[in-house]
Write an enzyme that holds these catalytic residues in place. Structure first.
Site, PDB file in Angstrom:
ATOM      1  N   ILE A  76      34.493  -7.319  76.280  1.00 50.08           N
ATOM      2  CA  ILE A  76      34.553  -6.125  75.445  1.00 50.08           C
ATOM      3  C   ILE A  76      35.346  -6.441  74.180  1.00 50.08           C
ATOM      4  O   ILE A  76      36.455  -6.972  74.248  1.00 50.08           O
ATOM      5  CB  ILE A  76      35.253  -4.973  76.209  1.00 50.08           C
ATOM      6  CG1 ILE A  76      34.412  -4.532  77.396  1.00 50.08           C
ATOM      7  CG2 ILE A  76      35.542  -3.799  75.293  1.00 50.08           C
ATOM      8  CD1 ILE A  76      33.155  -3.773  77.043  1.00 50.08           C
ATOM      9  N   CYS A  77      34.751  -6.156  73.018  1.00 50.67           N
ATOM     10  CA  CYS A  77      35.547  -6.210  71.793  1.00 50.67           C
ATOM     11  C   CYS A  77      35.146  -5.046  70.927  1.00 50.67           C
ATOM     12  O   CYS A  77      34.473  -4.136  71.392  1.00 50.67           O
ATOM     13  CB  CYS A  77      35.427  -7.541  71.064  1.00 50.67           C
ATOM     14  SG  CYS A  77      33.877  -7.814  70.232  1.00 50.67           S
ATOM     15  N   SER A  78      35.566  -5.042  69.644  1.00 47.72           N
ATOM     16  CA  SER A  78      35.395  -3.796  68.915  1.00 47.72           C
ATOM     17  C   SER A  78      33.947  -3.582  68.500  1.00 47.72           C
ATOM     18  O   SER A  78      33.413  -2.500  68.653  1.00 47.72           O
ATOM     19  CB  SER A  78      36.406  -3.707  67.794  1.00 47.72           C
ATOM     20  OG  SER A  78      35.852  -3.930  66.574  1.00 47.72           O
ATOM     21  N   GLY A 118      31.476  -6.099  69.379  1.00 49.68           N
ATOM     22  CA  GLY A 118      30.631  -6.949  70.214  1.00 49.68           C
ATOM     23  C   GLY A 118      30.141  -8.182  69.459  1.00 49.68           C
ATOM     24  O   GLY A 118      29.288  -8.910  69.946  1.00 49.68           O
ATOM     25  N   THR A 136      32.977 -11.550  70.164  1.00 50.80           N
ATOM     26  CA  THR A 136      32.968 -11.993  71.559  1.00 50.80           C
ATOM     27  C   THR A 136      31.636 -12.637  71.918  1.00 50.80           C
ATOM     28  O   THR A 136      31.569 -13.446  72.833  1.00 50.80           O
ATOM     29  CB  THR A 136      33.231 -10.852  72.553  1.00 50.80           C
ATOM     30  OG1 THR A 136      32.768  -9.669  71.993  1.00 50.80           O
ATOM     31  CG2 THR A 136      34.696 -10.742  72.888  1.00 50.80           C
TER      32      THR A 136
END
Lengths: 453, 97
Positions: free
Chosen positions: B6-8, B10, B13
């Site tokens: 999960i990142c801000s 996507g 990552t």
């Protein structure tokens, strides 16, 4: 320096990320992201209209062919950007309900979205009370008509960017009312045996009635004073917008973003995506209609965040050319392509810039310089105003050129800003790289010594 | 083992995803998604890893993950910055061990 990082973690990252994590702000962030595609779609059609400017040799040809159909395809622009407040309200209503579901799981997201839309639509007509009678306004000017209380320009005026702030406020009121209804079980009780589906269908009835009365009362009171929600709230919002849109305001915003990144959290997301983007979006819609806001739309990705926050493309270029340490050499090769598309987490965490006293200084300073330069270049008229939304991954120069509707000055400014970033990163990178290289050499020597022994 | 990153947005990552897949075994899957999609998609995964840039969202992620009985952790900054797929994969396995 370590003291500084400590202070940042404790006093800046803590409070700001708590704020960014509140339900309202999270919902605002999600709503902002949901509306981005529509700003980009509408920009495509706007750019088609600007093609004669972008490709001057073909200007006459384009005017005689493609542009003849402007009225046809501009609908794609009008209904996207011209209705942006409607999209915003629907998305904010949906995501705010989603956030409230954490405490009131029985709320329904779609119901939240349409209730918010209903409340917003009730602010659109302009009603006044004249001689003890409520009347829908009517007026006629050269560029717009008010017909049955509804201001029409190219489309319903209040559906555009100007409606976003008001949409946020009334959506919040509507969803709070809906939440209260669900929380305190103020719903129509169906007799036992009524299918659950039928009961659910009526779940939004009472909230809708309450919202109707709430908005009628608000509208009525304001009408008696000769105003309405949009007119009343436009002044304080204009004030906030002017602060965020000023050079000083933007410098503070940039500083906050980069201070947060320095301790390794997504400053852009916390500060810009939540609080600043709605303001920049309104500025962009105004610019599309001829206003001259200097900071508008995605100007930061066009002129300041070259390669990502901190303008790290300059650092990557420095590393590619001058780095001697194998750590930075490897990193720059791996990070170069993502950096072209403004993705720089590998650089921020890999160099690293986070908690690194060598690299944070240029990381803070460069965006402040480029933001200032951009401000003066646009206000002096050397660079066009931002009039189109572009995907944030547009490479340096390309985004600036397209986002300004084809201003060559904008592309040149982006390249100048990149040059500033290269020059300012260079000495700091050199110091840091020398240190890493010395460490690597020392490590290799001690290794050979052990092998020899 | 199915890993969810999960990142801000996507974006960043997804770079790590490719490097992690090099150390995947048969039946493993790794995907990157923005934070907003966590709730809708978590049921399909066994373990959640969070990009360090949104580590302030850890408590939210943990809440959702705990509700589904899945472990969640932040990826180490160094591992993330160097896009070290091996270390990230090991972290996921350790969480499930």
């Amino acid at each position: 320096m370590n003291k500084l990082f400590e202070i940042l973690e404790k006093h800046l990252m803590g409070p700001l990320s708590t704020l960014a994590n509140t339900r309202i702000i999270r919902a605002l962030m999600n709503a902002g992201l949901a509306t981005v595609p529509f700003t980009i779609v509408s920009s495509i059609f706007l750019l088609i209209n600007n093609l004669p400017l972008i490709i001057p040799p073909l200007a006459d040809f384009l005017k005689a062919t493609v542009l003849n159909y402007s009225a046809l395809y501009t609908v794609g622009n009008t209904m996207a950007l011209g209705s942006i407040a409607v999209f915003y309200v629907l998305a904010f209503g949906y995501y705010l309900t989603q956030a409230y579901q954490e405490v009131v799981p029985k709320m329904d997201r779609f119901t939240g979205a349409i209730l918010a839309l209903y409340a917003f639509l009730m602010t659109i007509p302009q009603v006044r009370i004249i001689d003890g009678k409520a009347v829908l306004m009517a007026a006629q000017t050269e560029t717009s008509t008010v017909w049955n209380g509804i201001a029409l320009g190219g489309w319903v005026t209040r559906f555009g960017g100007v409606g976003i702030f008001i949409g946020i406020v009334v959506t919040f009121l509507a969803i709070r009312l809906y939440r209260a209804c669900v929380e305190y079980k103020i719903t129509i009780k169906m007799p036992a045996g009524v299918p659950a589906g039928v009961e659910r269908a009526f779940a939004s009835l009472l909230p809708a009635i309450f919202i109707a009365f709430m908005m009628i009362i608000i509208n009525g009171v304001l009408a008696a004073f000769g105003t309405d929600v949009h007119e009343l709230l436009s002044k304080p919002f204009a004030f906030v917008k002017d602060i965020a849109g000023s050079l000083g305001g933007m410098i503070v915003i940039m500083l906050l973003v980069h201070l947060l990144w320095a301790v390794g959290v997504h400053g852009t997301s916390i500060v810009v995506n939540s609080f600043v983007n709605p303001i920049l979006l309104v500025a962009l819609t105004e610019n599309m209609e001829g206003a001259q806001n200097i900071f508008a739309g995605d100007f930061k990705n066009m002129f300041v965040f070259l390669g990502g926050a901190g303008s790290t493309l300059g650092l990557v270029i420095c590393m590619l050319i001058w780095a001697k340490s194998s750590q930075l050499k490897t990193l720059s090769r791996a990070g170069a392509v993502p950096s072209l598309f403004n993705i720089n987490e590998p650089i921020i965490f890999g160099a690293p810039i986070v908690y690194n006293p060598y690299l944070v200084i240029p990381f803070f300073v460069i965006p402040l310089i480029t933001t200032t330069l951009t401000y003066f270049a646009i206000s002096a008229g050397m660079v066009g105003h931002v009039v189109a939304a572009i995907p944030w991954i547009s490479p340096v120069g390309v985004g600036a050129f397209l986002g300004t509707g084809g201003s060559w000055g904008a592309a040149v400014l982006a390249l100048i800003n990149l040059a500033i970033s290269i020059v300012l990163y260079f000495p700091f990178l050199k110091m840091y790289d020398n240190k890493l290289y010395a460490e690597e050499v020392a490590a290799r020597e001690s290794e050979t010594e052990t092998v020899a022994a | 083992m199915k890993v969810l990153l999960i990142c801000s947005a996507g974006m960043s990552t997804s770079l790590l995803v490719n490097n992690m897949l090099k150390f995947a075994e048969a039946g493993d899957a790794v995907d990157a998604l923005p934070f907003g999609e966590l709730e809708a998609k978590i049921a399909d995964y066994d373990v959640v890893l969070l990009g360090p840039q949104i580590r302030f969202k850890l408590s939210d992620v943990e809440k959702v993950a705990a509700a589904h009985g899945k472990p969640a952790e932040v990826i180490d900054m160094r591992v993330y910055g160097t896009m070290n797929g091996k270390a990230a994969m090991e972290q996921a396995r350790r969480l499930l061990a």
